[in-house]
Design a protein around this motif. Structure first.
Motif, PDB file in Angstrom:
ATOM      1  N   LEU A 146       0.823  -1.205   0.000  1.00  0.00           N
ATOM      2  CA  LEU A 146       0.000   0.000   0.000  1.00  0.00           C
ATOM      3  C   LEU A 146       0.863   1.263   0.000  1.00  0.00           C
ATOM      4  O   LEU A 146       0.499   2.274  -0.612  1.00  0.00           O
ATOM      5  CB  LEU A 146      -0.948  -0.009   1.198  1.00  0.00           C
ATOM      6  CG  LEU A 146      -2.050  -1.067   1.141  1.00  0.00           C
ATOM      7  CD1 LEU A 146      -2.747  -1.203   2.492  1.00  0.00           C
ATOM      8  CD2 LEU A 146      -3.070  -0.722   0.060  1.00  0.00           C
ATOM      9  N   GLY A 157       1.919   1.759  -3.468  1.00  0.00           N
ATOM     10  CA  GLY A 157       0.801   2.337  -4.204  1.00  0.00           C
ATOM     11  C   GLY A 157       0.655   3.820  -3.937  1.00  0.00           C
ATOM     12  O   GLY A 157       0.380   4.608  -4.852  1.00  0.00           O
ATOM     13  N   LEU A 214      -4.596   1.920  -5.194  1.00  0.00           N
ATOM     14  CA  LEU A 214      -5.168   0.569  -5.127  1.00  0.00           C
ATOM     15  C   LEU A 214      -4.764  -0.270  -6.330  1.00  0.00           C
ATOM     16  O   LEU A 214      -4.537  -1.485  -6.200  1.00  0.00           O
ATOM     17  CB  LEU A 214      -6.690   0.656  -5.028  1.00  0.00           C
ATOM     18  CG  LEU A 214      -7.239   1.210  -3.714  1.00  0.00           C
ATOM     19  CD1 LEU A 214      -8.768   1.244  -3.751  1.00  0.00           C
ATOM     20  CD2 LEU A 214      -6.769   0.383  -2.520  1.00  0.00           C
ATOM     21  N   TRP A 215      -4.674   0.355  -7.492  1.00  0.00           N
ATOM     22  CA  TRP A 215      -4.261  -0.385  -8.697  1.00  0.00           C
ATOM     23  C   TRP A 215      -2.842  -0.921  -8.527  1.00  0.00           C
ATOM     24  O   TRP A 215      -2.584  -2.115  -8.747  1.00  0.00           O
ATOM     25  CB  TRP A 215      -4.350   0.553  -9.899  1.00  0.00           C
ATOM     26  CG  TRP A 215      -3.725   0.029 -11.152  1.00  0.00           C
ATOM     27  CD1 TRP A 215      -4.068  -1.104 -11.830  1.00  0.00           C
ATOM     28  CD2 TRP A 215      -2.651   0.635 -11.890  1.00  0.00           C
ATOM     29  NE1 TRP A 215      -3.263  -1.238 -12.950  1.00  0.00           N
ATOM     30  CE2 TRP A 215      -2.402  -0.187 -13.007  1.00  0.00           C
ATOM     31  CE3 TRP A 215      -1.906   1.801 -11.716  1.00  0.00           C
ATOM     32  CZ2 TRP A 215      -1.412   0.121 -13.943  1.00  0.00           C
ATOM     33  CZ3 TRP A 215      -0.915   2.111 -12.644  1.00  0.00           C
ATOM     34  CH2 TRP A 215      -0.680   1.266 -13.745  1.00  0.00           C
ATOM     35  N   ALA A 228      -1.070  -1.273  -5.676  1.00  0.00           N
ATOM     36  CA  ALA A 228      -1.004  -2.226  -4.570  1.00  0.00           C
ATOM     37  C   ALA A 228      -1.533  -3.580  -4.998  1.00  0.00           C
ATOM     38  O   ALA A 228      -0.980  -4.624  -4.641  1.00  0.00           O
ATOM     39  CB  ALA A 228      -1.790  -1.694  -3.376  1.00  0.00           C
ATOM     40  N   GLY A 229      -2.598  -3.582  -5.804  1.00  0.00           N
ATOM     41  CA  GLY A 229      -3.170  -4.842  -6.262  1.00  0.00           C
ATOM     42  C   GLY A 229      -2.219  -5.642  -7.115  1.00  0.00           C
ATOM     43  O   GLY A 229      -2.027  -6.844  -6.902  1.00  0.00           O
ATOM     44  N   PHE A 283      -8.894  -4.711  -4.236  1.00  0.00           N
ATOM     45  CA  PHE A 283      -8.218  -3.459  -4.572  1.00  0.00           C
ATOM     46  C   PHE A 283      -8.582  -2.999  -5.984  1.00  0.00           C
ATOM     47  O   PHE A 283      -8.793  -1.800  -6.228  1.00  0.00           O
ATOM     48  CB  PHE A 283      -6.705  -3.623  -4.457  1.00  0.00           C
ATOM     49  CG  PHE A 283      -6.193  -3.718  -3.046  1.00  0.00           C
ATOM     50  CD1 PHE A 283      -7.026  -3.535  -1.953  1.00  0.00           C
ATOM     51  CD2 PHE A 283      -4.854  -3.999  -2.801  1.00  0.00           C
ATOM     52  CE1 PHE A 283      -6.544  -3.619  -0.650  1.00  0.00           C
ATOM     53  CE2 PHE A 283      -4.362  -4.080  -1.501  1.00  0.00           C
ATOM     54  CZ  PHE A 283      -5.211  -3.896  -0.429  1.00  0.00           C
ATOM     55  N   HIS A 284      -8.644  -3.930  -6.918  1.00  0.00           N
ATOM     56  CA  HIS A 284      -8.899  -3.532  -8.294  1.00  0.00           C
ATOM     57  C   HIS A 284     -10.364  -3.176  -8.528  1.00  0.00           C
ATOM     58  O   HIS A 284     -10.670  -2.321  -9.376  1.00  0.00           O
ATOM     59  CB  HIS A 284      -8.412  -4.621  -9.248  1.00  0.00           C
ATOM     60  CG  HIS A 284      -6.915  -4.631  -9.359  1.00  0.00           C
ATOM     61  ND1 HIS A 284      -6.198  -5.720  -9.808  1.00  0.00           N
ATOM     62  CD2 HIS A 284      -5.988  -3.676  -9.062  1.00  0.00           C
ATOM     63  CE1 HIS A 284      -4.903  -5.436  -9.789  1.00  0.00           C
ATOM     64  NE2 HIS A 284      -4.759  -4.201  -9.336  1.00  0.00           N
ATOM     65  N   GLY A 316     -11.952  -1.610  -6.201  1.00  0.00           N
ATOM     66  CA  GLY A 316     -11.869  -0.263  -5.657  1.00  0.00           C
ATOM     67  C   GLY A 316     -11.294   0.721  -6.660  1.00  0.00           C
ATOM     68  O   GLY A 316     -11.728   1.888  -6.727  1.00  0.00           O
ATOM     69  N   THR A 317     -10.317   0.294  -7.448  1.00  0.00           N
ATOM     70  CA  THR A 317      -9.738   1.155  -8.487  1.00  0.00           C
ATOM     71  C   THR A 317     -10.809   1.630  -9.455  1.00  0.00           C
ATOM     72  O   THR A 317     -10.917   2.833  -9.762  1.00  0.00           O
ATOM     73  CB  THR A 317      -8.640   0.401  -9.257  1.00  0.00           C
ATOM     74  OG1 THR A 317      -7.578   0.074  -8.369  1.00  0.00           O
ATOM     75  CG2 THR A 317      -8.108   1.235 -10.413  1.00  0.00           C
TER      76      THR A 317
END
Length: 287
Positions: free
Chosen positions: A140, A143, A174-175, A177-178, A215-216, A218-219
């Motif tokens: 994170l 990210g 988030l992208w 970090a994912g 996470f993705h 969320g992106t």
């Protein structure tokens, strides 16, 4: 030609994986276009590019310096330039200092507000390599480092950062970090053996996949919120649909127990995502 016998500039470029600038640079451009509401101008685009290349070079060189001993102990990374002896620490320190000066010169060509804020990303770059020694949240933090790209570019053009800029930055957070969660799977066994922390070590392979999916999702939600907040047009939404489809594809080609296409998911698909997103956004802004 092997890395060790390549010309010095090529070895330095290999050290910092200069080609991976494609991950963050299009999102910086996106922030610039949205801040201006039009073509930001050659001056700002040029200096944003220089600042991004300088900043990323600093970040990668610091990471390689801090992690040199760990890289030497990991079969996957033992052939990197520092542990293999293709580059020396003084050479990498010189690269870091030079890139930092380039970054500073670029920053001082942009909006005055960024002249006061430049220590923030540099401090974050310095902290990042140490985090894996203490916490599995390093993904994170990475990210967040890249998420500063669109926010910083927005500030560089407009001198302010509305909530949409921060939402765009959070989407990048988030992208990155994912897909970094996926990348951590390459080193799962090594990290366990030497006591390093990662999401994969803490939660296992299935935990990585669950978190990366969340996470993705969320992106996509955050990119949609940014577009809605700015009242962007149909081309932006087409671009967002393409990004969502590419993320679905990324998750389809890598599954627990089958990591054969992990390189393709990490490098190729994510590079395409950033370029596609910016291309559609730019067309929408310029239309």
């Amino acid at each position: 030609m092997s890395t060790a016998t390549a010309p010095l500039p090529r070895r330095l470029a290999s050290l910092v994986r200069i080609e991976h600038t494609v991950f963050a640079l299009p999102f910086a451009y996106a922030g610039a276009f949205l801040a201006a509401g039009e073509w930001p101008g050659l001056h700002d685009m040029f200096w944003i590019t220089v600042a991004m290349v300088g900043a990323r070079t600093v970040a990668m060189a610091l990471n390689r310096l801090v992690d040199a001993e760990l890289d030497a102990s990991n079969p996957r990374t033992a052939t990197r330039e520092l542990p293999s002896g293709a580059l020396t620490r003084p050479q990498v320190l010189a690269l870091t200092a030079s890139a930092f000066l380039v970054f500073l010169v670029a920053v001082f060509q942009l909006d005055p507000v960024v002249r006061w804020l430049w220590p923030i990303p540099v401090a974050m770059f310095f902290v990042y390599p140490y985090l894996k020694r203490f916490t599995w949240l390093a993904h994170l933090w990475l990210g967040a480092c890249l998420g500063l790209a669109p926010v910083g570019a927005w500030l560089a053009v407009d001198g302010s950062a509305p909530w949409e800029a921060w939402v765009l930055g959070a989407a990048v957070l988030l992208w990155v970090a994912g897909f970094d969660l996926f990348y951590s799977l390459f080193d799962l066994e090594h990290d366990r053996s030497v006591g390093l922390h990662s999401w994969a070590v803490r939660f296992g392979v299935r935990g990585v996949f669950r978190a990366a999916r969340a996470f993705h999702v969320g992106t996509v939600v955050l990119l949609a919120a940014c577009g809605a907040g700015l009242g962007l047009g149909a081309l932006y939404w087409l671009g967002l649909a393409a990004v969502a489809a590419l993320l679905v594809y990324e998750h389809a080609i890598v599954r627990p127990g089958d990591l054969r296409r992990l390189d393709a998911a990490f490098f190729t698909v994510n590079g395409v995502i950033s370029i596609v997103f910016f291309a559609f956004l730019a067309l929408d802004v310029l239309a």
